[in-house]
Design a protein around this motif. Structure first.
Motif, PDB file in Angstrom:
ATOM      1  N   UNK A  93       0.882 -16.905   3.746  1.00 30.67           N
ATOM      2  CA  UNK A  93       2.249 -16.569   3.374  1.00 30.67           C
ATOM      3  C   UNK A  93       3.220 -17.472   4.129  1.00 30.67           C
ATOM      4  N   UNK A  94       4.473 -17.424   3.721  1.00 34.30           N
ATOM      5  CA  UNK A  94       5.511 -18.234   4.357  1.00 34.30           C
ATOM      6  C   UNK A  94       6.052 -17.514   5.589  1.00 34.30           C
ATOM      7  N   UNK A  95       6.201 -18.251   6.684  1.00 39.04           N
ATOM      8  CA  UNK A  95       6.702 -17.660   7.927  1.00 39.04           C
ATOM      9  C   UNK A  95       8.122 -17.129   7.760  1.00 39.04           C
ATOM     10  N   UNK A  96       8.386 -16.031   8.437  1.00 39.52           N
ATOM     11  CA  UNK A  96       9.736 -15.479   8.485  1.00 39.52           C
ATOM     12  C   UNK A  96      10.277 -15.055   7.128  1.00 39.52           C
ATOM     13  N   UNK A  97       9.391 -14.581   6.258  1.00 39.06           N
ATOM     14  CA  UNK A  97       9.781 -14.238   4.883  1.00 39.06           C
ATOM     15  C   UNK A  97       9.486 -12.773   4.594  1.00 39.06           C
ATOM     16  N   UNK A  98      10.389 -12.118   3.837  1.00 36.84           N
ATOM     17  CA  UNK A  98      10.185 -10.727   3.428  1.00 36.84           C
ATOM     18  C   UNK A  98       9.415 -10.690   2.118  1.00 36.84           C
ATOM     19  N   UNK A  99       8.382  -9.854   2.084  1.00 39.05           N
ATOM     20  CA  UNK A  99       7.550  -9.700   0.883  1.00 39.05           C
ATOM     21  C   UNK A  99       7.618  -8.266   0.393  1.00 39.05           C
ATOM     22  N   UNK A 100       7.424  -8.112  -0.944  1.00 42.99           N
ATOM     23  CA  UNK A 100       7.444  -6.790  -1.570  1.00 42.99           C
ATOM     24  C   UNK A 100       6.132  -6.600  -2.322  1.00 42.99           C
ATOM     25  N   UNK A 101       5.467  -5.471  -2.078  1.00 40.01           N
ATOM     26  CA  UNK A 101       4.206  -5.146  -2.731  1.00 40.01           C
ATOM     27  C   UNK A 101       4.429  -4.039  -3.761  1.00 40.01           C
ATOM     28  N   UNK A 102       3.942  -4.310  -4.971  1.00 39.02           N
ATOM     29  CA  UNK A 102       4.007  -3.308  -6.052  1.00 39.02           C
ATOM     30  C   UNK A 102       2.584  -2.982  -6.488  1.00 39.02           C
ATOM     31  N   UNK A 103       2.181  -1.729  -6.306  1.00 44.33           N
ATOM     32  CA  UNK A 103       0.920  -1.253  -6.860  1.00 44.33           C
ATOM     33  C   UNK A 103       1.309  -0.377  -8.051  1.00 44.33           C
ATOM     34  N   UNK A 104       1.264  -0.981  -9.242  1.00 44.52           N
ATOM     35  CA  UNK A 104       1.793  -0.307 -10.433  1.00 44.52           C
ATOM     36  C   UNK A 104       0.873   0.820 -10.901  1.00 44.52           C
ATOM     37  N   UNK A 105       1.460   1.703 -11.704  1.00 40.93           N
ATOM     38  CA  UNK A 105       0.687   2.794 -12.292  1.00 40.93           C
ATOM     39  C   UNK A 105      -0.522   2.247 -13.050  1.00 40.93           C
ATOM     40  N   UNK A 106      -1.632   2.983 -12.952  1.00 41.69           N
ATOM     41  CA  UNK A 106      -2.893   2.671 -13.611  1.00 41.69           C
ATOM     42  C   UNK A 106      -3.640   1.484 -12.981  1.00 41.69           C
ATOM     43  N   UNK A 107      -3.077   0.890 -11.887  1.00 38.66           N
ATOM     44  CA  UNK A 107      -3.775  -0.218 -11.237  1.00 38.66           C
ATOM     45  C   UNK A 107      -5.145   0.202 -10.754  1.00 38.66           C
ATOM     46  N   UNK A 108      -5.207   1.429 -10.300  1.00 35.50           N
ATOM     47  CA  UNK A 108      -6.482   1.993  -9.880  1.00 35.50           C
ATOM     48  C   UNK A 108      -6.558   3.429 -10.373  1.00 35.50           C
ATOM     49  N   UNK A 109      -7.767   3.954 -10.382  1.00 41.85           N
ATOM     50  CA  UNK A 109      -7.986   5.364 -10.699  1.00 41.85           C
ATOM     51  C   UNK A 109      -8.934   5.931  -9.658  1.00 41.85           C
ATOM     52  N   UNK A 110      -9.034   7.275  -9.658  1.00 38.35           N
ATOM     53  CA  UNK A 110     -10.080   7.849  -8.818  1.00 38.35           C
ATOM     54  C   UNK A 110     -11.390   7.786  -9.588  1.00 38.35           C
ATOM     55  N   UNK A 111     -12.459   8.286  -9.027  1.00 43.83           N
ATOM     56  CA  UNK A 111     -13.770   8.170  -9.666  1.00 43.83           C
ATOM     57  C   UNK A 111     -13.888   9.038 -10.910  1.00 43.83           C
ATOM     58  N   UNK A 112     -12.925   9.967 -11.099  1.00 43.42           N
ATOM     59  CA  UNK A 112     -12.912  10.806 -12.298  1.00 43.42           C
ATOM     60  C   UNK A 112     -12.037  10.213 -13.387  1.00 43.42           C
ATOM     61  N   UNK A 113     -11.399   9.067 -13.058  1.00 43.70           N
ATOM     62  CA  UNK A 113     -10.560   8.406 -14.047  1.00 43.70           C
ATOM     63  C   UNK A 113      -9.102   8.794 -13.998  1.00 43.70           C
ATOM     64  N   UNK A 114      -8.716   9.646 -13.036  1.00 49.75           N
ATOM     65  CA  UNK A 114      -7.309   9.990 -12.910  1.00 49.75           C
ATOM     66  C   UNK A 114      -6.535   8.766 -12.419  1.00 49.75           C
ATOM     67  N   UNK A 115      -5.491   8.436 -13.109  1.00 42.76           N
ATOM     68  CA  UNK A 115      -4.765   7.185 -12.872  1.00 42.76           C
ATOM     69  C   UNK A 115      -3.695   7.338 -11.796  1.00 42.76           C
ATOM     70  N   UNK A 116      -3.695   6.349 -10.908  1.00 39.78           N
ATOM     71  CA  UNK A 116      -2.643   6.291  -9.879  1.00 39.78           C
ATOM     72  C   UNK A 116      -1.273   6.144 -10.544  1.00 39.78           C
ATOM     73  N   UNK A 117      -0.294   6.858 -10.024  1.00 39.81           N
ATOM     74  CA  UNK A 117       1.072   6.798 -10.545  1.00 39.81           C
ATOM     75  C   UNK A 117       1.945   6.057  -9.528  1.00 39.81           C
ATOM     76  N   UNK A 118       2.626   5.013  -9.975  1.00 39.23           N
ATOM     77  CA  UNK A 118       3.479   4.186  -9.106  1.00 39.23           C
ATOM     78  C   UNK A 118       4.396   5.085  -8.259  1.00 39.23           C
TER      79      UNK A 118
END
Length: 496
Positions: A93-118
């Motif tokens: 990454x670039x030094x001294x820089x602010x970053x933003x992380x987005x884990x959007x809905x449905x990016x992952x699910x649990x083992x039962x298939x329930x979808x993560x909600x952003x």
């Protein structure tokens, strides 16, 4: 959901029915923590981002984004292990820089298939701060530094090698070859050969020599200096009153190049005196020797042949001083004074053996406690008749002393103090030279530290000039002395 299982027995024509009730997993996984945490700062540019969920997860159909605060996307790879999602940027990454992380809905699910909600973005800022020096060993302007000292520089954070260079030079500009190594936040600089005794050195760590783990370059912040210990001992006798009444000038000692101090202690004050002197000279490299009076007490001489109780008490006292510790610091030496008869040894059979035996007991006692503690003694300078009058045989005593300190006091013993000269040489330097030479020849190779008087005589305590005292020092050193001890602090020309 209700599940029924029927167990039919043909023999008895009976049917056993068992029912199980199960609950379907309908709960979507949630984010429990992130590393780096939300709004974290000084994050390493090669940091792999970890998102921990409330349960085990698997890959979904949504997407994950890592962007700068200005909206520039960062290419990443992802992996999953149990309940942890790892997001790894494909490049630093670039030094001294602010970053933003987005884990959007449905990016992952649990083992039962329930979808993560952003549930919102997470931000962090990469490390943009250059490392700085927090401390050095030896410290800046330190004196009495060992000639084989490895220099350690501690930084504000973990570091790695950069592209700059390091210089270690003498005050005259001569460069010293060194090797370097890094461990965590510590840079170690090791001279390839021992440094020169009594020499001032300058350390320069130039900009870019090291960086932090994010690549932020160290910026030069000035040189550091230190002075190595003189090859010869440069000692001074110090009455305890200067310690007790806080009139000791440690800066003056270091400017004089003093390497060792013989500080006067008694059975009633040794703890307070040693505690104070350890504190005062901390960080200077000055060695502390406990200066102990032996056979002279309350204005009277003690005959060690006739007062074994006193002798045993004295040995016990020396043992206590050797063991006394303040914050892990103990004395560097035991220095015996008045370890003699008052010019009357010839009157007592075995007087010399008595003195030698006592010093042997002190030596064995001290070394049994700590073999690194030096044992020394102030001796009379009478040469071949020393044993006859004082019971001090240089050769015998050398077996039980780490170094000998003959009191070569020209003002008291060597010449006419009223005129400053006599037939033995101007200002007594020839007398000093002859005494040192003889005692060195009798010392079995043990170092001889010449005790030198800094004032005219006991009848005239005017300090002799710095130039005259330097001539006395030169006379001692040039005739085999391994150093000198000045008697005493408080009566020394300020110009020395």
């Amino acid at each position: 959901m209700l599940i029924s299982i029927n167990n039919i027995s043909a023999t008895n024509a009976t049917v056993n029915s068992t029912s199980y009730k199960t609950t379907a997993d309908l709960t979507a996984p949630t984010v429990k923590s992130t590393d780096p945490t939300n709004k974290a700062t000084n994050v390493a540019v090669n940091k792999a981002i970890k998102v921990t969920f409330s349960e085990s997860i698997k890959k979904g159909t949504g997407w994950i984004e890592l962007k700068t605060s200005s909206g520039k996307s960062v290419a990443v790879t992802t992996s999953i292990s149990g309940n942890t999602l790892t997001i790894t940027p494909k490049s630093s990454l670039t030094k001294g820089t602010t970053y933003v992380l987005y884990v959007h809905s449905k990016s992952i699910t649990d083992l039962s298939g329930n979808k993560y909600v952003y549930s919102g973005s997470k931000t962090f800022k990469t490390d943009g701060t250059a490392p700085t020096i927090k401390s050095t060993s030896p410290t800046n302007k330190a004196t009495n530094v060992a000639v084989n000292k490895a220099i350690k520089v501690t930084f504000s954070e973990s570091i790695k090698k950069g592209t700059g260079w390091i210089e270690l030079k003498t005050s005259s500009g001569k460069s010293v070859a060194v090797t370097t190594s890094i461990s965590g936040n510590t840079l170690t600089i090791t001279p390839k050969s021992n440094l020169t005794p009594g020499t001032k050195y300058t350390l320069l760590i130039h900009s870019g020599t090291v960086t932090d783990l994010s690549g932020n370059k160290y910026v030069y912040a000035g040189s550091k200096t230190f002075k190595t210990k003189s090859e010869n001992m440069q000692a001074v006798w110090l009455p305890s009153s200067y310690v007790t009444y806080n009139t000791l000038n440690v800066t003056k000692l270091t400017k004089m190049g003093i390497t060792d101090v013989f500080v006067k202690v008694s059975q009633t004050n040794y703890k307070s005196v040693l505690t104070s002197i350890f504190s005062k000279v901390s960080g200077t490299g000055i060695n502390i020797h406990a200066w102990i009076t032996c056979f002279y007490y309350n204005g009277s001489w003690i005959n060690p042949q006739k007062n074994t109780t006193y002798v045993n008490s004295l040995i016990s006292f020396i043992s206590s001083v050797t063991k006394y510790s303040v914050n892990g610091k103990n004395v560097d030496g035991i220095h015996l004074d008045y370890v003699r008869y008052p010019g009357t040894a010839y009157k007592y059979t075995g007087a010399t053996a008595t003195i030698t035996s006592f010093v042997q007991k002190v030596y064995n006692t001290v070394k049994a406690i700590d073999s690194s503690v030096a044992v020394s003694a102030a001796l009379m300078p009478e040469g071949s008749v020393n044993a006859y009058y004082y019971g001090q045989n240089y050769t015998q005593l050398s077996n039980y002393l780490d170094f000998l300190v003959p009191m070569i006091y020209k003002g008291n013993y060597g010449y006419d103090s009223s005129t400053g000269t006599n037939s033995k040489g101007s200002s007594g330097t020839n007398w000093i030279a002859s005494k040192v030479s003889y005692i060195v020849s009798q010392a079995n190779g043990k170092p001889v530290i010449a005790g030198l008087q800094t004032y005219r005589s006991d009848n005239d305590v005017t300090a002799i000039s710095a130039s005259e005292l330097q001539n006395d020092i030169n006379a001692a050193i040039s005739n085999g002395a391994s150093g000198y001890a000045l008697f005493r602090y408080g009566l020394i020309d300020d110009d020395l």
